[in-house]
Motif scaffolding. Structure first.
Motif, PDB file in Angstrom:
ATOM      1  N   LEU A  19      51.310   9.152 -38.411  1.00 46.20           N
ATOM      2  CA  LEU A  19      50.374   9.966 -39.179  1.00 46.20           C
ATOM      3  C   LEU A  19      48.955   9.609 -38.757  1.00 46.20           C
ATOM      4  CD1 LEU A  19      52.053   9.656 -42.687  1.00 46.20           C
ATOM      5  CD2 LEU A  19      52.040  11.659 -41.158  1.00 46.20           C
ATOM      6  N   PRO A  20      48.062  10.583 -38.874  1.00 45.18           N
ATOM      7  CA  PRO A  20      46.697  10.307 -38.402  1.00 45.18           C
ATOM      8  C   PRO A  20      45.945   9.367 -39.337  1.00 45.18           C
ATOM      9  CG  PRO A  20      46.812  12.471 -39.398  1.00 45.18           C
ATOM     10  CD  PRO A  20      48.216  11.952 -39.367  1.00 45.18           C
ATOM     11  N   PRO A  21      44.842   8.820 -38.872  1.00 47.38           N
ATOM     12  CA  PRO A  21      44.036   7.929 -39.708  1.00 47.38           C
ATOM     13  C   PRO A  21      43.446   8.697 -40.887  1.00 47.38           C
ATOM     14  CG  PRO A  21      42.882   8.447 -37.675  1.00 47.38           C
ATOM     15  CD  PRO A  21      44.258   8.983 -37.535  1.00 47.38           C
ATOM     16  N   VAL A  22      43.212   7.976 -41.972  1.00 44.97           N
ATOM     17  CA  VAL A  22      42.637   8.607 -43.150  1.00 44.97           C
ATOM     18  C   VAL A  22      41.286   8.005 -43.482  1.00 44.97           C
ATOM     19  CG1 VAL A  22      44.878   9.192 -44.121  1.00 44.97           C
ATOM     20  CG2 VAL A  22      43.779   7.050 -44.772  1.00 44.97           C
ATOM     21  N   ASN A  23      40.528   8.764 -44.190  1.00 44.61           N
ATOM     22  CA  ASN A  23      39.244   8.279 -44.660  1.00 44.61           C
ATOM     23  C   ASN A  23      39.472   7.309 -45.814  1.00 44.61           C
ATOM     24  OD1 ASN A  23      36.480   8.012 -45.330  1.00 44.61           O
ATOM     25  ND2 ASN A  23      36.703   9.575 -46.897  1.00 44.61           N
ATOM     26  N   TYR A  24      38.793   6.180 -45.796  1.00 40.34           N
ATOM     27  CA  TYR A  24      38.981   5.276 -46.926  1.00 40.34           C
ATOM     28  C   TYR A  24      37.673   4.826 -47.558  1.00 40.34           C
ATOM     29  CZ  TYR A  24      38.361   1.422 -43.515  1.00 40.34           C
ATOM     30  OH  TYR A  24      37.901   0.573 -42.545  1.00 40.34           O
ATOM     31  N   THR A  25      36.625   5.615 -47.297  1.00 42.11           N
ATOM     32  CA  THR A  25      35.376   5.279 -47.966  1.00 42.11           C
ATOM     33  C   THR A  25      34.848   6.482 -48.736  1.00 42.11           C
ATOM     34  OG1 THR A  25      33.079   4.659 -47.623  1.00 42.11           O
ATOM     35  CG2 THR A  25      34.169   5.779 -45.811  1.00 42.11           C
ATOM     36  N   ALA A  26      34.253   6.214 -49.875  1.00 44.76           N
ATOM     37  CA  ALA A  26      33.657   7.292 -50.667  1.00 44.76           C
ATOM     38  C   ALA A  26      32.382   7.808 -50.007  1.00 44.76           C
ATOM     39  CB  ALA A  26      33.350   6.788 -52.072  1.00 44.76           C
TER      40      ALA A  26
ATOM     41  N   ASP B  69      32.025   8.968 -47.036  1.00 44.92           N
ATOM     42  CA  ASP B  69      32.209  10.157 -46.195  1.00 44.92           C
ATOM     43  C   ASP B  69      32.405  11.345 -47.130  1.00 44.92           C
ATOM     44  OD1 ASP B  69      33.057  12.207 -44.505  1.00 44.92           O
ATOM     45  OD2 ASP B  69      34.223  10.858 -43.237  1.00 44.92           O
ATOM     46  N   LEU B  70      31.327  12.069 -47.370  1.00 43.91           N
ATOM     47  CA  LEU B  70      31.367  13.088 -48.414  1.00 43.91           C
ATOM     48  C   LEU B  70      32.123  14.349 -48.000  1.00 43.91           C
ATOM     49  CD1 LEU B  70      27.698  12.655 -49.653  1.00 43.91           C
ATOM     50  CD2 LEU B  70      29.790  11.699 -50.637  1.00 43.91           C
ATOM     51  N   ASP B  71      32.435  14.451 -46.703  1.00 42.10           N
ATOM     52  CA  ASP B  71      33.149  15.648 -46.258  1.00 42.10           C
ATOM     53  C   ASP B  71      34.650  15.511 -46.364  1.00 42.10           C
ATOM     54  OD1 ASP B  71      30.929  16.658 -43.509  1.00 42.10           O
ATOM     55  OD2 ASP B  71      30.809  16.880 -45.692  1.00 42.10           O
ATOM     56  N   VAL B  72      35.104  14.302 -46.538  1.00 41.61           N
ATOM     57  CA  VAL B  72      36.556  14.067 -46.517  1.00 41.61           C
ATOM     58  C   VAL B  72      36.956  13.233 -47.726  1.00 41.61           C
ATOM     59  CG1 VAL B  72      38.481  13.128 -45.175  1.00 41.61           C
ATOM     60  CG2 VAL B  72      36.468  14.037 -43.986  1.00 41.61           C
ATOM     61  N   PRO B  73      37.853  13.750 -48.536  1.00 43.46           N
ATOM     62  CA  PRO B  73      38.292  12.946 -49.690  1.00 43.46           C
ATOM     63  C   PRO B  73      38.959  11.649 -49.229  1.00 43.46           C
ATOM     64  CG  PRO B  73      39.119  15.196 -49.839  1.00 43.46           C
ATOM     65  CD  PRO B  73      38.546  15.040 -48.474  1.00 43.46           C
TER      66      PRO B  73
ATOM     67  N   ALA C  90      34.450  18.609 -39.403  1.00 44.37           N
ATOM     68  CA  ALA C  90      33.370  18.837 -38.446  1.00 44.37           C
ATOM     69  C   ALA C  90      32.613  17.538 -38.215  1.00 44.37           C
ATOM     70  CB  ALA C  90      32.436  19.906 -38.981  1.00 44.37           C
ATOM     71  N   TYR C  91      32.099  17.419 -37.024  1.00 45.81           N
ATOM     72  CA  TYR C  91      31.332  16.229 -36.686  1.00 45.81           C
ATOM     73  C   TYR C  91      30.116  16.100 -37.607  1.00 45.81           C
ATOM     74  CZ  TYR C  91      28.350  12.960 -34.215  1.00 45.81           C
ATOM     75  OH  TYR C  91      27.545  11.898 -33.912  1.00 45.81           O
ATOM     76  N   ASN C  92      29.891  14.900 -38.054  1.00 46.35           N
ATOM     77  CA  ASN C  92      28.697  14.640 -38.864  1.00 46.35           C
ATOM     78  C   ASN C  92      28.167  13.282 -38.423  1.00 46.35           C
ATOM     79  OD1 ASN C  92      27.227  13.282 -41.061  1.00 46.35           O
ATOM     80  ND2 ASN C  92      27.611  15.199 -42.158  1.00 46.35           N
ATOM     81  N   SER C  93      26.935  13.271 -37.994  1.00 46.61           N
ATOM     82  CA  SER C  93      26.416  12.044 -37.381  1.00 46.61           C
ATOM     83  C   SER C  93      26.343  10.892 -38.374  1.00 46.61           C
ATOM     84  CB  SER C  93      25.037  12.296 -36.770  1.00 46.61           C
ATOM     85  OG  SER C  93      24.160  12.731 -37.794  1.00 46.61           O
ATOM     86  N   THR C  94      26.243  11.222 -39.659  1.00 46.33           N
ATOM     87  CA  THR C  94      26.188  10.144 -40.653  1.00 46.33           C
ATOM     88  C   THR C  94      27.578   9.575 -40.915  1.00 46.33           C
ATOM     89  OG1 THR C  94      24.475  11.443 -41.723  1.00 46.33           O
ATOM     90  CG2 THR C  94      25.303   9.514 -42.921  1.00 46.33           C
ATOM     91  N   TYR C  95      28.553  10.470 -40.996  1.00 42.07           N
ATOM     92  CA  TYR C  95      29.886  10.012 -41.369  1.00 42.07           C
ATOM     93  C   TYR C  95      30.708   9.526 -40.178  1.00 42.07           C
ATOM     94  CZ  TYR C  95      28.512  12.872 -45.376  1.00 42.07           C
ATOM     95  OH  TYR C  95      27.836  13.440 -46.418  1.00 42.07           O
ATOM     96  N   ASN C  96      30.219   9.814 -38.996  1.00 44.07           N
ATOM     97  CA  ASN C  96      30.984   9.469 -37.810  1.00 44.07           C
ATOM     98  C   ASN C  96      31.344   7.982 -37.750  1.00 44.07           C
ATOM     99  OD1 ASN C  96      32.111  10.393 -35.184  1.00 44.07           O
ATOM    100  ND2 ASN C  96      30.673   8.900 -34.380  1.00 44.07           N
ATOM    101  N   SER C  97      30.417   7.127 -38.176  1.00 40.37           N
ATOM    102  CA  SER C  97      30.688   5.690 -38.061  1.00 40.37           C
ATOM    103  C   SER C  97      31.825   5.267 -38.990  1.00 40.37           C
ATOM    104  CB  SER C  97      29.433   4.879 -38.349  1.00 40.37           C
ATOM    105  OG  SER C  97      29.008   5.118 -39.679  1.00 40.37           O
ATOM    106  N   TYR C  98      31.943   5.955 -40.153  1.00 44.20           N
ATOM    107  CA  TYR C  98      33.061   5.630 -41.044  1.00 44.20           C
ATOM    108  C   TYR C  98      34.376   6.038 -40.412  1.00 44.20           C
ATOM    109  CZ  TYR C  98      29.205   5.559 -44.390  1.00 44.20           C
ATOM    110  OH  TYR C  98      28.021   5.321 -45.019  1.00 44.20           O
ATOM    111  N   ARG C  99      34.309   7.152 -39.696  1.00 44.70           N
ATOM    112  CA  ARG C  99      35.533   7.643 -39.068  1.00 44.70           C
ATOM    113  C   ARG C  99      35.940   6.756 -37.907  1.00 44.70           C
ATOM    114  NH1 ARG C  99      33.627  13.993 -39.605  1.00 44.70           N
ATOM    115  NH2 ARG C  99      33.321  13.826 -41.861  1.00 44.70           N
TER     116      ARG C  99
END
Lengths: 520, 524
Positions: free
Chosen positions: B61-68, B70-74, B83-92
């Motif tokens: 299964l693909p990786p999941v977001n685990y930080t609050a 990243d506002l684009d991904v629950p 979509a790419y977001n330069s702020t959230y990219n580092s969390y991903r």
């Protein structure tokens, strides 16, 4: 402690009170390198001699006054009364220990009788744990009694260690694993040294590696490990700087304790600044065959061990004297428990309770502490020696008298107060002699009645200011804190001191300065 | 048995695997095999063991977001389609690396993870250069997809992989301004490798002019960064006929638009030298760094032949190497210095350190493993350059480069922590539970059995008597072995006695601390 508060407000300092592990520690400025300098006598060393197995102290320090009843209880291992080496008329050492007897007569040995703790635990592991952690019998504590002291002094260890200011091992166990006595909250403060040739045990025996790919890689990794162990480098450098001078050491390999102490003496003489060393001798768990099954009972397992102990300590002290280091070193023996008063049919003894601690060194307050245990005329197999001195009294007294730890810290370290034993001789000067002439500290007026001014140059590091009697006895801690760099002036309230001559010592990282003053 | 101390035979061993052989096989195939995993292969023939090891598991299964943050991904959902977001990219990116470490940690008896890491070190991209988390995920998926599959197919897909197009400037390679970067590395590092320099710009296996020609073949590709795909743009493509050197039989490649790059790959892979190059790399990854003439002739050559004859399916070659008498020569047991991933993840696995039920705690610990490896000079996802980690190619030291006076303290403090204080994340402590390990030993009440039992799966070689004595000194200092038996039995007969349990635990952990600090533990 009004004086201290007063000083806090009058002089420019960087000090702020600091909460660490729930305890207010002496004022200490926040700094990226926390280094409390509670061990202001960096020359002082403590040797912990661990007797593994539970030493039958009743057969080591023999209460001559109880001899007749001892015969009733343990005739199958007791030596003839005439053979006992007298320390006093009433107490003597087993005949296997003439060297220690001699050392006692030179005034370099204190023996504390009936050492133990309430609610004794007769299990090796648990009792050792209690002794090494310095805890109650009912409480499990994971840190060591020495480790907690070191924790206060080096709270960040091992992060940032070794470093230029603290390049030496903080404690050193001669053996295979770090002594639990030095376990701190985050790490064990003791490095380990088996012998000088290697710190790592790889499957290769003394440097021979099979000529295979495995052998090649094992050799490589081992070599880098040894080079990396910077404490090992420092240890080897110290060992190379001095040589043992005593001729009393037995041949290497004959007496493991003597070999270990010989190494320790070498390191101390070579300038290693490690202050706590742990050495050990095992085999004391004499459930059977404690002594030879003959008429004299002079030889056998325990006499052999006692002889080793006696010879090792004597050689060590002789060496330290020749090396001019005797005044810097104090050692003491500990074991997990003593043994049963009544011997068993296998010429042995079962686990018991209290034991005598042997404390040795030229600074030791010589003599016997405590009384001979009373041995009843009829002893049952379940009878045990009574408690006279809690083992934590020894730790607390060493903390205070040898390492000059404050009373408040001692309570924190041991969880309680224990009666003090005068282990270190009051008569000996506790300060190294420093020349009084210096132009950097000024004390006026001198003589003084009430209030004096002290001006000194601070190096920006922690400074400790204390007052001693001319005999070297500590009278008062004035302050210990970090002052701003540059000339500092503080006011001292001295009206409460008795008339007489005193020495004021300003201890800085860089050294000490002293000034004599008179109170009228 | 067919096993000797030193053999150069590529022939498979016969008979069934014994414990030492099973341990050696798994030490090299997976990270930190447990005792149970090793035991599961004992008594099996090598063919059966390798069948298990070479099974391709279903894609994870693909990786999941685990930080609050990243506002684009629950939290708990995957970000790979966001979509790419330069702020959230580092969390991903963080999520990607902990996902990868988690997969390695939870691997079973499968070569997939070691091979995925191998391909990462072979078809290198650097996270710091590529940056786009989604693209790097796709790159990882690609490595995984062909980990035990067809190398040529992998090379096809890698040539037009978005992350690779960024990394080696494929995106900027166009007809009017060719960029040789990928073309050069394709020859030099990814496929055939350099031979001796026999003339100006002629490396025997290929020439500088081949690189120029290859660059032309590869023109026209660029990335649709918004959608994380590579796209072919014919207007950017060089449509001339590309001519290659005598090293490739003077092959010419005509314009074939979006399919043309495959012809380039086919051309290179049709040279057996490519198979030899890949065989050498696989050999160094699994076996040992020293490839002398005997190894070249008796091992590398048949491996290359197998790879070549199987049209670059990697499995048969892997099976051939990992069943060979050469591989099972006991002189080589323990000759491989563990890389930091192997050391860290291997320790967690081998020592059966329990993971938390809360995946978020596990993410945190996997992130700390990433940092530990970084301190040990292996940053997952970021080899130092396109040649990969120097430990796998730099003569004469090779993997000895992992070991120096900086990395050793990192390793010892890593293992010490897991044996002593552990690492706590939100109340869950990650550390060795010694009783899990003693549970695998037949009679832990006997000191010698206990020590040997632990050493048997922790270390690659048996302990000497001297070492056993030293470990007894840690367990029961100055006391007879029977003391251990007494104390152990006291614990075992009443496991509710927390005091005794704690005492035994302390002793076992002291023993494990010493064992994990041995140089032998750094080898596999």
């Amino acid at each position: 402690m009004e004086r201290r508060k007063f000083l806090k407000y009058t002089s420019a300092t960087l000090a702020t009170p600091f909460l660490f592990q729930g305890q207010w520690i002496s004022v200490l400025a926040s700094h990226s390198e926390f280094e409390l300098l509670s061990l202001y006598n960096p020359n002082r060393k403590l040797i912990l001699v661990q007797l593994n197995g539970g030493n039958d102290g009743l057969n080591m320090v023999i209460p001559i006054s109880e001899y007749d009843n001892l015969v009733n209880a343990r005739q199958n291992l007791l030596v003839k009364q005439s053979k006992i080496l007298k320390l006093t008329d009433n107490t003597g050492l087993h005949p296997s220990m003439p060297e220690l007897t001699n050392l006692y007569q030179q005034g370099k040995v204190q023996i504390v009788q009936g050492v133990g703790y309430p609610n004794p635990n007769l299990s090796h592991f648990r009792s050792k744990d209690i002794i090494m952690s310095g805890s109650d019998s009912k409480t499990v504590v994971n840190s060591g009694w020495a480790g907690r002291m070191l924790n206060n002094q080096y709270p960040n260890y091992p992060v940032g260690y070794p470093n230029a200011k603290a390049p030496h091992p903080i404690a050193l166990t001669i053996g295979s694993a770090s002594s639990a006595t030095c376990q701190g909250d985050l790490a064990n403060y003791s490095s380990v040294l088996t012998n000088l040739s290697s710190a790592y045990s790889s499957s290769a025996v003394s440097g021979t590696y099979p000529d295979t790919p495995f052998g090649n890689e094992l050799k490589f990794v081992t070599n880098v490990m040894e080079q990396t162990e910077s404490y090992l480098t420092v240890i080897k450098e110290a060992a190379a700087k001095a040589k043992n001078l005593s001729t009393l050491y037995p041949t290497a390999g004959q007496n493991s304790l003597a070999d270990q102490l010989k190494l320790v003496a070498n390191l101390i003489a070579g300038g290693l600044q490690t202050q706590i060393y742990i050495v050990s001798l095992g085999g004391w768990d004499t459930h059977s065959g404690q002594v030879a099954n003959d008429a004299d009972k002079l030889t056998g397992t325990q006499p052999t061990l006692m002889s080793k102990l006696s010879k090792a300590i004597a050689a060590f002290e002789d060496d330290l004297t020749l090396l001019n280091k005797a005044d810097e070193v104090v050692g003491f023996t500990f074991t997990e428990f003593g043994r049963r008063i009544k011997s068993n049919d296998s010429i042995g003894t079962d686990h018991g309770t209290t034991w005598p601690a042997i404390i040795f060194g030229s600074r030791v307050n010589p003599g016997l502490v405590g009384d001979n245990p009373t041995i009843p005329a009829v002893v049952n197999t379940s009878d045990n020696l009574p408690l006279q001195n809690d083992f934590r009294s020894i730790y607390g007294s060493l903390y205070k008298q040898w390492f000059e730890v404050d009373d408040s810290q001692i309570v924190q370290l041991l969880g309680n107060t224990f009666p003090e034993i005068q282990i270190i001789s009051k008569a000996t000067a506790v300060m190294p002699t420093f020349a009084e002439e210096n132009t950097n500290i000024k004390f006026w007026p001198n003589p003084v009645k009430d209030v004096a001014q002290l001006s000194f140059d601070s190096d920006g590091e922690i400074t400790q200011i204390r007052i001693y009697l001319m005999t070297g006895q500590l009278v008062e801690n004035i302050v210990r804190q970090r002052f701003l760099k540059g000339n500092q002036t503080i006011q001292l309230q001295l009206g409460h001191l008795n008339s007489g001559t005193y020495q004021l010592v300003v201890q800085k990282k860089g050294g000490r300065e002293t000034v004599k003053f008179i109170v009228i | 048995m067919g096993a000797t101390t030193k053999s150069y035979s590529i022939q498979p061993i016969s008979g069934n695997l014994d414990f030492n052989q099973a341990r050696h096989l798994l030490n090299r195939s997976i990270f930190g095999p447990t005792k149970a995993e090793i035991d599961s292969l004992v008594g099996k023939p090598i063919s059966s063991a390798l069948e298990t090891l070479t099974q391709t598991p279903t894609a994870p299964l693909p990786p999941v977001n685990y930080t609050a943050s990243d506002l684009d991904v629950p939290v708990g959902q995957t970000w790979i389609n966001a979509a790419y977001n330069s702020t959230y990219n580092s969390y991903r990116l963080q999520s990607l690396r902990v996902w990868w470490i988690g997969l390695m940690m939870q691997q079973g008896i499968s070569l997939v993870e070691k091979m995925t890491l191998f391909w990462h070190n072979h078809f290198v991209t650097e996270t710091g250069t590529v940056t786009y988390a989604t693209m790097l995920y796709q790159y990882n998926q690609l490595l995984r997809k062909y980990a035990l599959g067809n190398v040529k197919q992998l090379a096809y897909d890698m040539t037009i992989n978005p992350a690779m197009l960024i990394y080696l400037n494929g995106e900027s390679n166009n007809a009017s301004a060719p960029n040789e970067n990928y073309g050069r590395e394709l020859f030099e590092l990814f496929t055939i490798g350099k031979g001796p320099l026999i003339a100006d710009g002629n490396y025997t296996n290929y020439t500088e002019s081949d690189i120029k020609a290859a660059a032309k073949v590869l023109t026209g590709w660029k990335n649709d960064r918004t959608n994380s795909k590579s796209v072919y743009d014919t207007t950017r493509h060089d449509k001339t006929t590309k001519v290659f050197s005598a090293a490739f039989g003077n092959t010419t490649i005509q314009n074939k638009e979006a399919e043309e790059y495959k012809l380039l790959v086919d051309m290179i892979f049709s040279q057996k030298e490519t198979a030899r190059f890949l065989a050498r790399k696989i050999y160094r990854w699994f076996m040992y760094f020293d490839i002398n003439q005997t190894v070249k002739d008796q091992i590398i050559e048949p491996l290359a032949t197998t790879l070549f004859n199987n049209n670059y399916e990697i499995k048969p070659m892997l099976v051939q190497l990992l069943s060979s008498q050469h591989f099972f020569s006991s002189d080589y047991f323990g000759s491989h210095i563990k890389n930091p991933i192997d050391f860290t993840i291997g320790t967690y696995r081998k020592c059966e350190i329990p993971l938390s039920d809360n995946i978020l705690n596990n993410y945190e610990i996997w992130n700390s493993i990433y940092s530990s490896c970084q301190a040990m000079e292996m940053t997952l996802g970021d080899p130092p350059d396109v040649a990969g980690w120097p430990e796998y190619y730099k003569e004469p030291a090779f993997y000895e480069l992992w070991i120096n006076s900086a990395t050793i303290p990192s390793r010892t403090s890593f293992s010490d922590t897991l044996c002593q204080n552990g690492i706590t994340k939100n109340g869950f402590k990650y550390m060795i539970n010694p009783f899990i390990l003693t549970g695998k030993i037949s009679d832990p009440s006997d000191a010698t059995t206990l020590i040997n039992g632990l050493a048997q799966f922790l270390l690659p070689v048996p302990l000497s008597n001297e070492q056993i004595t030293q470990f007894k000194d840690v367990l029961v200092p100055g006391l007879p072995d029977s003391t251990w038996t007494t104390e152990w039995n006291k614990y075992y007969s009443d496991q509710n006695n927390t005091t005794q349990k704690s005492l035994i635990s302390k002793k076992l952990l002291a023993l494990l601390t010493s064992m994990l600090r041995m140089p032998e533990f750094y080898l596999c």
